[in-house]
Design a protein around this motif. Structure first.
Motif, PDB file in Angstrom:
ATOM      1  N   GLY A  51       0.795  -1.209   0.000  1.00  0.00           N
ATOM      2  CA  GLY A  51       0.000   0.000   0.000  1.00  0.00           C
ATOM      3  C   GLY A  51       0.833   1.267   0.000  1.00  0.00           C
ATOM      4  N   GLN A  52       0.145   2.397   0.257  1.00  0.00           N
ATOM      5  CA  GLN A  52       0.782   3.705   0.089  1.00  0.00           C
ATOM      6  C   GLN A  52       1.339   4.242   1.387  1.00  0.00           C
ATOM      7  OE1 GLN A  52      -2.822   5.319  -1.721  1.00  0.00           O
ATOM      8  NE2 GLN A  52      -1.453   6.268  -3.232  1.00  0.00           N
ATOM      9  N   LEU A  53       2.440   4.902   1.239  1.00  0.00           N
ATOM     10  CA  LEU A  53       2.971   5.705   2.333  1.00  0.00           C
ATOM     11  C   LEU A  53       2.973   7.138   1.831  1.00  0.00           C
ATOM     12  CD1 LEU A  53       5.895   3.420   3.503  1.00  0.00           C
ATOM     13  CD2 LEU A  53       3.774   3.868   4.707  1.00  0.00           C
ATOM     14  N   LEU A  54       2.244   7.980   2.507  1.00  0.00           N
ATOM     15  CA  LEU A  54       2.039   9.348   2.008  1.00  0.00           C
ATOM     16  C   LEU A  54       2.589  10.380   2.977  1.00  0.00           C
ATOM     17  CD1 LEU A  54      -1.663   8.855   0.911  1.00  0.00           C
ATOM     18  CD2 LEU A  54       0.316   8.862  -0.588  1.00  0.00           C
ATOM     19  N   ILE A  55       3.142  11.426   2.409  1.00  0.00           N
ATOM     20  CA  ILE A  55       3.575  12.571   3.225  1.00  0.00           C
ATOM     21  C   ILE A  55       2.584  13.696   2.953  1.00  0.00           C
ATOM     22  CG2 ILE A  55       5.344  14.329   3.549  1.00  0.00           C
ATOM     23  CD1 ILE A  55       7.427  12.214   2.831  1.00  0.00           C
ATOM     24  N   TYR A  56       1.892  14.094   3.991  1.00  0.00           N
ATOM     25  CA  TYR A  56       0.900  15.163   3.831  1.00  0.00           C
ATOM     26  C   TYR A  56       1.495  16.512   4.216  1.00  0.00           C
ATOM     27  CZ  TYR A  56      -2.605  11.489   3.655  1.00  0.00           C
ATOM     28  OH  TYR A  56      -3.347  10.384   3.313  1.00  0.00           O
ATOM     29  N   THR A  57       1.266  17.469   3.354  1.00  0.00           N
ATOM     30  CA  THR A  57       1.620  18.853   3.704  1.00  0.00           C
ATOM     31  C   THR A  57       0.444  19.736   3.299  1.00  0.00           C
ATOM     32  OG1 THR A  57       2.720  19.124   1.589  1.00  0.00           O
ATOM     33  CG2 THR A  57       4.134  18.638   3.473  1.00  0.00           C
ATOM     34  N   ALA A  58       0.246  20.786   4.039  1.00  0.00           N
ATOM     35  CA  ALA A  58      -0.848  21.709   3.714  1.00  0.00           C
ATOM     36  C   ALA A  58      -0.438  23.131   4.042  1.00  0.00           C
ATOM     37  CB  ALA A  58      -2.101  21.344   4.499  1.00  0.00           C
ATOM     38  N   SER A  59      -1.031  24.026   3.330  1.00  0.00           N
ATOM     39  CA  SER A  59      -0.777  25.444   3.573  1.00  0.00           C
ATOM     40  C   SER A  59      -2.129  26.151   3.671  1.00  0.00           C
ATOM     41  CB  SER A  59       0.040  26.032   2.419  1.00  0.00           C
ATOM     42  OG  SER A  59       0.248  27.399   2.643  1.00  0.00           O
ATOM     43  N   LEU A  60      -2.284  26.887   4.726  1.00  0.00           N
ATOM     44  CA  LEU A  60      -3.572  27.500   5.020  1.00  0.00           C
ATOM     45  C   LEU A  60      -3.352  28.969   5.334  1.00  0.00           C
ATOM     46  CD1 LEU A  60      -6.568  26.684   5.737  1.00  0.00           C
ATOM     47  CD2 LEU A  60      -5.764  26.311   8.054  1.00  0.00           C
ATOM     48  N   THR A  61      -4.122  29.830   4.690  1.00  0.00           N
ATOM     49  CA  THR A  61      -4.044  31.260   5.024  1.00  0.00           C
ATOM     50  C   THR A  61      -5.373  31.689   5.637  1.00  0.00           C
ATOM     51  OG1 THR A  61      -2.534  31.634   3.207  1.00  0.00           O
ATOM     52  CG2 THR A  61      -3.575  33.583   4.133  1.00  0.00           C
ATOM     53  N   LEU A  62      -5.271  32.236   6.808  1.00  0.00           N
ATOM     54  CA  LEU A  62      -6.474  32.620   7.544  1.00  0.00           C
ATOM     55  C   LEU A  62      -6.514  34.123   7.767  1.00  0.00           C
ATOM     56  CD1 LEU A  62      -6.553  30.039  10.481  1.00  0.00           C
ATOM     57  CD2 LEU A  62      -8.050  30.080   8.510  1.00  0.00           C
ATOM     58  N   ALA A  63      -7.654  34.709   7.517  1.00  0.00           N
ATOM     59  CA  ALA A  63      -7.849  36.120   7.886  1.00  0.00           C
ATOM     60  C   ALA A  63      -8.495  36.119   9.261  1.00  0.00           C
ATOM     61  CB  ALA A  63      -8.756  36.813   6.888  1.00  0.00           C
ATOM     62  N   ILE A  64      -7.851  36.781  10.187  1.00  0.00           N
ATOM     63  CA  ILE A  64      -8.332  36.740  11.563  1.00  0.00           C
ATOM     64  C   ILE A  64      -8.249  38.123  12.186  1.00  0.00           C
ATOM     65  CG2 ILE A  64      -7.759  34.346  12.035  1.00  0.00           C
ATOM     66  CD1 ILE A  64      -5.146  35.471  13.221  1.00  0.00           C
ATOM     67  N   TYR A  65      -8.768  38.245  13.385  1.00  0.00           N
ATOM     68  CA  TYR A  65      -8.723  39.526  14.082  1.00  0.00           C
ATOM     69  C   TYR A  65      -7.535  39.626  15.019  1.00  0.00           C
ATOM     70  CZ  TYR A  65     -13.300  40.699  12.292  1.00  0.00           C
ATOM     71  OH  TYR A  65     -14.335  40.996  11.477  1.00  0.00           O
ATOM     72  N   ASP A  66      -7.281  38.540  15.753  1.00  0.00           N
ATOM     73  CA  ASP A  66      -6.239  38.609  16.759  1.00  0.00           C
ATOM     74  C   ASP A  66      -5.222  37.507  16.495  1.00  0.00           C
ATOM     75  OD1 ASP A  66      -4.672  38.441  19.022  1.00  0.00           O
ATOM     76  OD2 ASP A  66      -6.285  39.065  20.350  1.00  0.00           O
ATOM     77  N   VAL A  67      -4.073  37.887  15.946  1.00  0.00           N
ATOM     78  CA  VAL A  67      -3.072  36.906  15.522  1.00  0.00           C
ATOM     79  C   VAL A  67      -2.571  36.099  16.716  1.00  0.00           C
ATOM     80  CG1 VAL A  67      -0.777  36.617  14.525  1.00  0.00           C
ATOM     81  CG2 VAL A  67      -2.370  38.245  13.510  1.00  0.00           C
ATOM     82  N   THR A  68      -2.201  36.792  17.768  1.00  0.00           N
ATOM     83  CA  THR A  68      -1.586  36.111  18.911  1.00  0.00           C
ATOM     84  C   THR A  68      -2.538  35.090  19.519  1.00  0.00           C
ATOM     85  OG1 THR A  68      -0.472  38.198  19.332  1.00  0.00           O
ATOM     86  CG2 THR A  68      -0.319  36.535  21.046  1.00  0.00           C
ATOM     87  N   GLU A  69      -3.764  35.519  19.699  1.00  0.00           N
ATOM     88  CA  GLU A  69      -4.730  34.622  20.326  1.00  0.00           C
ATOM     89  C   GLU A  69      -5.020  33.424  19.421  1.00  0.00           C
ATOM     90  OE1 GLU A  69      -8.489  36.422  21.431  1.00  0.00           O
ATOM     91  OE2 GLU A  69      -9.347  34.403  21.470  1.00  0.00           O
ATOM     92  N   THR A  70      -5.150  33.683  18.114  1.00  0.00           N
ATOM     93  CA  THR A  70      -5.468  32.593  17.196  1.00  0.00           C
ATOM     94  C   THR A  70      -4.307  31.619  17.087  1.00  0.00           C
ATOM     95  OG1 THR A  70      -6.771  34.210  15.981  1.00  0.00           O
ATOM     96  CG2 THR A  70      -6.444  32.093  14.923  1.00  0.00           C
TER      97      THR A  70
END
Lengths: 299, 171
Positions: A123-142
């Motif tokens: 079977g498969q051996l997979l390396i997962y990577t993801a990139s997510l950009t979030l618009a938020i109000y409070d960077v530190t808290e998030t």
């Protein structure tokens, strides 16, 4: 003979991996930016998808590579917010995302385990990577919330900067982590990548096994060596093989780590906030806002 | 000068006077009504100045007056003396770093009741004084100011008081 047997094992494993990777094409279902379905078709393959949490614009081109080519990748990118058209060429799924991957391939071994425990069978051996950009109000808290979230899942933060955090989460909880992280803000873009490293992993395994066999044989030969020159030559070869084994073990550990823990890069962009007037006393009369000795003395 | 040139010169002066009168009338300005005391000189205000009148002592203590139209023409709503006095206090005390030192009721030459507010503020280690006289009529807010370094202000106090006391509201 041993070499021939290894090649057979290798070829068998690759064939298994390829067979597992070539899912049947099916019509697209409802769009879900976190749906980690692998797009694939026999033949040449490329994965691509766009879309977002509220919209539907999504394109998926799926390509499964031939047995000789490696490695295969499943890719998805969500960077726009409209869903007017949803052309999708093919989607061979794991509808349930990477949690379902173990049904095809065994779950990746934990990073702490020894190489022997990580032995892939098929079977498969997979390396997962993801990139997510979030618009938020409070960077530190998030950021703090994101960190708490992945720690709860058994992950950790690998890097942290003012508006960026790189998280490592157990591969089996990759999709769950993406969904939870996406809920922390307004998802501006999302892309993920599943790199199939089955072949590479098996290759390292086989080379490692061969090198270990070689080391055992060399050690036996060294015990039997009578001439000093022979002993020296065997020792030099033994040293080279030992070095090779160390390198291969390092490579194997690295792959095992990346397989067992997915990498999610989260970029935070602060959502523009209209400024509330400060505490300064100000009425809508320009003359009043300009009174004072400073202005008076400016002749 | 021959007779024709003399007649032309007279005509030009009449035209200039009429134009000036028309301009003042059209602008609706309440003309400045301060008498510049000896020892101070009036400053020519540029067209865009917020002041209708300014005069200075040799040491840079300045007296100024401006009339802000109420109701008509601009965005200024009508307000009474209490409203504008409180707005002035708040502006200077909360936003501009002034301390209110003293307040007293005053009257202009024509008998209009107003309020005098004495403010102070320090800049670096130098104290400054800023006095405001406020008169409010149905059409205008009359804002009369005097300010400068406290030490020099006190030296020129007689001149400043003379100037401020000469303020007349023309109706």
């Amino acid at each position: 003979m041993k070499r021939f047997r290894s090649s057979l094992i290798h070829a068998g494993a690759v064939a298994l991996a390829i067979a597992a990777g070539c899912g049947s094409a099916q019509a697209p279902g409802a769009y879900d930016p976190y749906d980690l379905s692998v797009s694939s078709q026999p033949g040449h393959a490329v994965g691509y998808a766009t879309g977002d949490a509220s919209g539907v614009m999504m394109q998926v081109t799926a390509v499964a590579e031939t047995a000789e080519s490696a490695p295969r990748r499943a890719m998805r990118s969500d960077s726009t917010r409209s869903r007017e058209s949803a052309p999708m060429m093919a989607e061979a799924s794991w509808d349930a995302g990477p949690q379902m991957a173990p049904a095809i391939a065994p779950p990746p071994p934990p990073v702490e385990s020894t190489p022997a425990e990580q032995e892939p069978t098929s079977g498969q051996l997979l390396i997962y990577t993801a990139s997510l950009t979030l618009a938020i109000y409070d960077v530190t808290e998030t950021q703090a919330r994101a960190l708490a979230l992945v720690e709860e899942m058994g992950g950790y933060a690998a890097q942290r900067a003012d508006s960026y955090i790189q998280l490592r989460v157990p591969a089996a909880r990759f999709r769950e982590a993406l969904e939870a992280l996406g809920a922390l803000g307004d998802v501006q873009s999302l892309s993920w990548d599943a790199q199939d490293v089955t072949e590479e992993f098996l290759d390292v395994e086989i080379r490692l096994r061969n090198a270990r066999d070689m080391r055992e044989r060399l050690a036996a030969l060294l015990d039997e060596a009578i001439k000093v020159t022979d002993a020296l030559a065997i020792e030099a070869e033994l040293q080279r093989v030992t070095l090779e084994i160390e390198q291969l073990e390092g490579r194997r550990r690295s792959l095992a780590d990346r397989i067992s823990l997915a990498t999610i890069s989260v970029y935070f962009s602060q959502r523009a906030i209209s400024q509330v007037p400060g505490e300064e006393y100000r009425l809508p009369f320009q003359w009043l806002n300009q009174i004072g000795v400073e202005r008076l003395l400016r002749l | 000068m021959n007779r024709i040139e003399g007649r032309n010169d007279y005509g030009r002066r009449v035209a200039a006077w009429l134009a000036g009168a028309l301009f003042v009338g059209a602008a609706g300005c309440a003309p400045a009504a301060l008498t510049t005391p000896d020892g101070m000189i009036e400053v020519n205000e540029p067209t865009a100045s917020v002041y209708d009148y300014r005069a200075t002592t040799p040491h840079g203590i300045v007296v100024a007056a401006r009339q802000i139209r109420q109701r008509e023409g601009t965005d200024v709503p009508p307000g009474d003396l209490a409203f504008w006095a409180e707005a002035t206090r708040l502006r200077l005390r909360t936003s501009a770093g002034y301390a209110l030192i003293e307040e007293e009721t005053v009257r202009s030459v024509d008998g209009t009741e107003g309020l005098r507010m004495q403010f102070g503020r320090d800049q670096s280690t130098t104290p400054y004084r800023y006095d405001v006289l406020l008169f409010v009529t149905p059409r205008f807010i009359h804002f009369v100011e005097a300010g400068g370094e406290t030490a020099k202000f006190e030296e020129a106090e007689a001149l400043i008081e003379e100037a401020l006391a000469s303020y007349r509201i023309r109706r």
